[in-house]
Design a protein around this motif. Sequence first.
Motif, mmCIF file in Angstrom:
data_model
loop_
_atom_site.group_PDB
_atom_site.id
_atom_site.type_symbol
_atom_site.label_atom_id
_atom_site.label_comp_id
_atom_site.label_asym_id
_atom_site.label_seq_id
_atom_site.Cartn_x
_atom_site.Cartn_y
_atom_site.Cartn_z
ATOM 1 N N ASP A 118 77.183 41.126 51.325
ATOM 2 C CA ASP A 118 75.730 41.249 51.551
ATOM 3 C C ASP A 118 75.023 41.755 50.292
ATOM 4 O O ASP A 118 73.930 41.302 49.945
ATOM 5 C CB ASP A 118 75.438 42.218 52.710
ATOM 6 N N THR A 119 75.679 42.722 49.607
ATOM 7 C CA THR A 119 75.065 43.298 48.401
ATOM 8 C C THR A 119 75.012 42.257 47.283
ATOM 9 O O THR A 119 74.034 42.186 46.535
ATOM 10 C CB THR A 119 75.869 44.547 47.947
ATOM 11 N N LEU A 120 76.067 41.450 47.202
ATOM 12 C CA LEU A 120 76.102 40.392 46.170
ATOM 13 C C LEU A 120 75.027 39.333 46.434
ATOM 14 O O LEU A 120 74.344 38.885 45.508
ATOM 15 C CB LEU A 120 77.481 39.720 46.141
ATOM 16 N N ILE A 121 74.871 38.967 47.702
ATOM 17 C CA ILE A 121 73.858 37.945 48.030
ATOM 18 C C ILE A 121 72.471 38.475 47.649
ATOM 19 O O ILE A 121 71.691 37.806 46.978
ATOM 20 C CB ILE A 121 73.925 37.564 49.535
ATOM 21 N N ALA A 122 72.179 39.727 48.083
ATOM 22 C CA ALA A 122 70.858 40.305 47.764
ATOM 23 C C ALA A 122 70.672 40.410 46.252
ATOM 24 O O ALA A 122 69.590 40.160 45.729
ATOM 25 C CB ALA A 122 70.715 41.684 48.408
ATOM 26 N N GLY A 123 71.742 40.765 45.550
ATOM 27 C CA GLY A 123 71.661 40.994 44.105
ATOM 28 C C GLY A 123 71.768 39.737 43.268
ATOM 29 O O GLY A 123 71.887 39.822 42.035
ATOM 30 N N ALA A 180 64.952 38.335 55.455
ATOM 31 C CA ALA A 180 65.436 37.947 54.117
ATOM 32 C C ALA A 180 65.356 39.166 53.209
ATOM 33 O O ALA A 180 64.605 40.109 53.486
ATOM 34 C CB ALA A 180 64.568 36.821 53.563
ATOM 35 N N PRO A 181 66.140 39.184 52.086
ATOM 36 C CA PRO A 181 66.052 40.341 51.179
ATOM 37 C C PRO A 181 64.624 40.547 50.653
ATOM 38 O O PRO A 181 63.801 39.639 50.680
ATOM 39 C CB PRO A 181 67.004 39.956 50.037
ATOM 40 N N ARG A 182 64.396 41.768 50.153
ATOM 41 C CA ARG A 182 63.030 42.168 49.785
ATOM 42 C C ARG A 182 62.358 41.284 48.747
ATOM 43 O O ARG A 182 61.171 40.983 48.867
ATOM 44 C CB ARG A 182 63.073 43.587 49.212
#
Length: 490
Positions: A67-72, A275-277
Motif C-alpha cells: 500500500d505504501t509503495l502504491i501511494a508513493g 484514492a491516495p491524497r
Amino acid sequence: MQATKYDVVIIGAGTAGLYAALQFDERYKVLLVSKRELSLSNSALAQGGVAAVIDKSSDTYKSHIADTLIAGGYKNDLAALEVLVTEGPADVMRIKEMGVSFDLDSDGRLQMTLEGGHSRRRIVHHKDSTGAEIVKKLAIAVRQKGNVEIWENALAYSLQKDEQSGGFFTGILYKGERHRVFSGYTVLATGGIGRVFQYTTNSAIATGDGIAMAYQLGAQIKNLSLVQFHPTAFSGGSGRERFLISEAVRGEGAVLLNGSGNRFVERYDYRGELAPRDVVSRAILMESKAQGSEDFYLDISAQDADFVKNRFPMIYERCLEEGVDITKQSIPIFPCMHYLMGGINVDTKARTNLTGLYAVGECAHTGVHGSNRLASNSLLEALVFSRRAAQDIILNISMNGYINSCGEAPPEYEFGEKPIPSGLRTEIRQIVQSSYFITPDIKAAAQGIKRIEAIKELLRQPGYALTPDYVEARSFATVAYIILQEVLAQ
Ligand SMILES: Cc1cc2nc3c(=O)[nH]c(=O)nc-3n(C[C@H](O)[C@H](O)[C@H](O)COP(=O)(O)OP(=O)(O)OC[C@H]3O[C@@H](n4cnc5c(N)ncnc54)[C@H](O)[C@@H]3O)c2cc1C
C-alpha cells in the motif's frame, strides 16, 4: 561565551523529539528544546492515527508495504520502508505501555480504522485527536526523567560543528538570552515546512528551521519539493492555518462534491474518495479548472449523527464553531499544503552525511514515503527512526566514549538591533504558493527564485536583531530557495 555541555541535544519536541529523548537513560545528559510550548506542534494536530500491522491474523507486513509503495509511486526506499513496517508495531505497543490511550473495540482489542490508500483497517487512533494524546503522554513520561532537561519556548537559531571534538554548538534564544550549548551528538526533530506556503494545515512551528540550519552546515537535503497537499482542509475560515478534515472521515463513508453538489472523483480515478491524497488533490484541482470554481464539499451527513459525533468529536465541534453542523451539512473544503516527504537526507539509522548529526520525523528524508505519503505513516516514521537514532548514538558512545571536551565556540552571525523589513515572510509565502501548488508553475518559479536570492542576501547582512521573525525569515528564504531550485530542475 561559555557553552554548557550535554551528551545529546534534541532540537524539537514533537513525537520524534519526545520519543528520541525517552530512549536515553540516566547515563546520558540530554537537552530537549522546543520553540514553543510542548503542546504546539504538527504532532499535536494529528487526527487520524498511526498505521501499523498490529493484528497479524487480518493484516500482513507485505500488504502495508504494498500500500505504501502504491501511494508513493514506487519511489520509496525499500530498505527504509521494511524497517518502518516491521519495527513500527513494537513502537506503537511501547507508547501504549507508556500510557498512550488508543480506542478499543467492544472486545477490548485495539480498534482499527481505514484511511485512503490502505487496503486494510490498520490505523490505531485516539478518537480524532491521536497526536494530542501521544504528545501529552510522551511529554509526561519525558518530564519524569531526571536526565532530560526540557527548554520550552526556546528557539534554536544556529548550529555549528566543533572541528576539534566532532561535536556541535547550538545557539538557543531562551528566556530572552542567547545560549551556546555543546553536545557530542545532535538530533534535529524540528518538523515540517507548511508555514512557507500560503495555506497549510501545519502548526505555527512548521517553518523549516532545522532544515535550514542543516543545509547551512552542509548536510544533504533531498526532495524538499516533495510536498503533500491534503485534499480536504476546511476552506470556510479566513486564517492561514487550515483545519484538517481527516482522511478517516472519507474512510467512514463521506463523499466529495463539486460546487453543483455532484460526486466527481471517480471520473478521475477508479478508487474515488479513497484514492491516495495526491490523486484526490489533483482531481479537485482539475475539476476546479473544469468548473471554474473553488467551491468543493465533503459530506458525511448520510451517516448516523450519533456515530459521526462520537467518532469525530473534535472535527464535529470545530466545524460547529465555524457554523457547519457536519451531521446535517456539507463541509466546505479545498486542498492545501500538508506534509513534507523530503528533508534532511538520512540513512536507516537517521544519520545525516555529517558525523554525529541525526535528523528524525518530518524534517528528515528517510525515503519511506516515496513521492506521496500514505496516510498515518508519518507518526510511525517519527517513532521508528527517532528510536533508531537514539540507539545509534548510544552504540557510538558505548564504543567510542563520551565527547566531553570541546574547543572555543566559533563566532556567530553578527547580531545587532535592526528589525527585518516587514512583509518578507508574506512575500516568500506568495512566491512559493504561486510557483508550486499541487502542480509546479515553472514560469512563476523562474521569476520567484531571483527575488528569493535577493532576500537571502539581504538577510545575510550583519546587524539584524536576534528575534523569531529574523530566524524564521532566514529559514523561509533557505527553504523556498531549495524548493524553487528543485522545481526548476524538474
Ligand atoms: C493537521 C495534521 C494532521 C495530521 N494527521 C496525521 C495522522 O493522523 N497520522 C500521521 O501519521 N501523521 C499525521 N500528520 C503528520 C504528523 O503529525 C507529522 O508528520 C509528525 O507529527 C511530525 O512529527 P515531528 O516530531 O517530526 O514534528 P512536530 O510534531 O511538528 O514537532 C516539531 C518540534 O520542533 C520544534 N522546533 C521547530 N523549530 C525549532 C527551533 N528553531 N528551535 C527549537 N525547536 C524547534 C517545535 O517547537 C516542535 O516541538 C498530521 C499533520 C497535520 C498538520
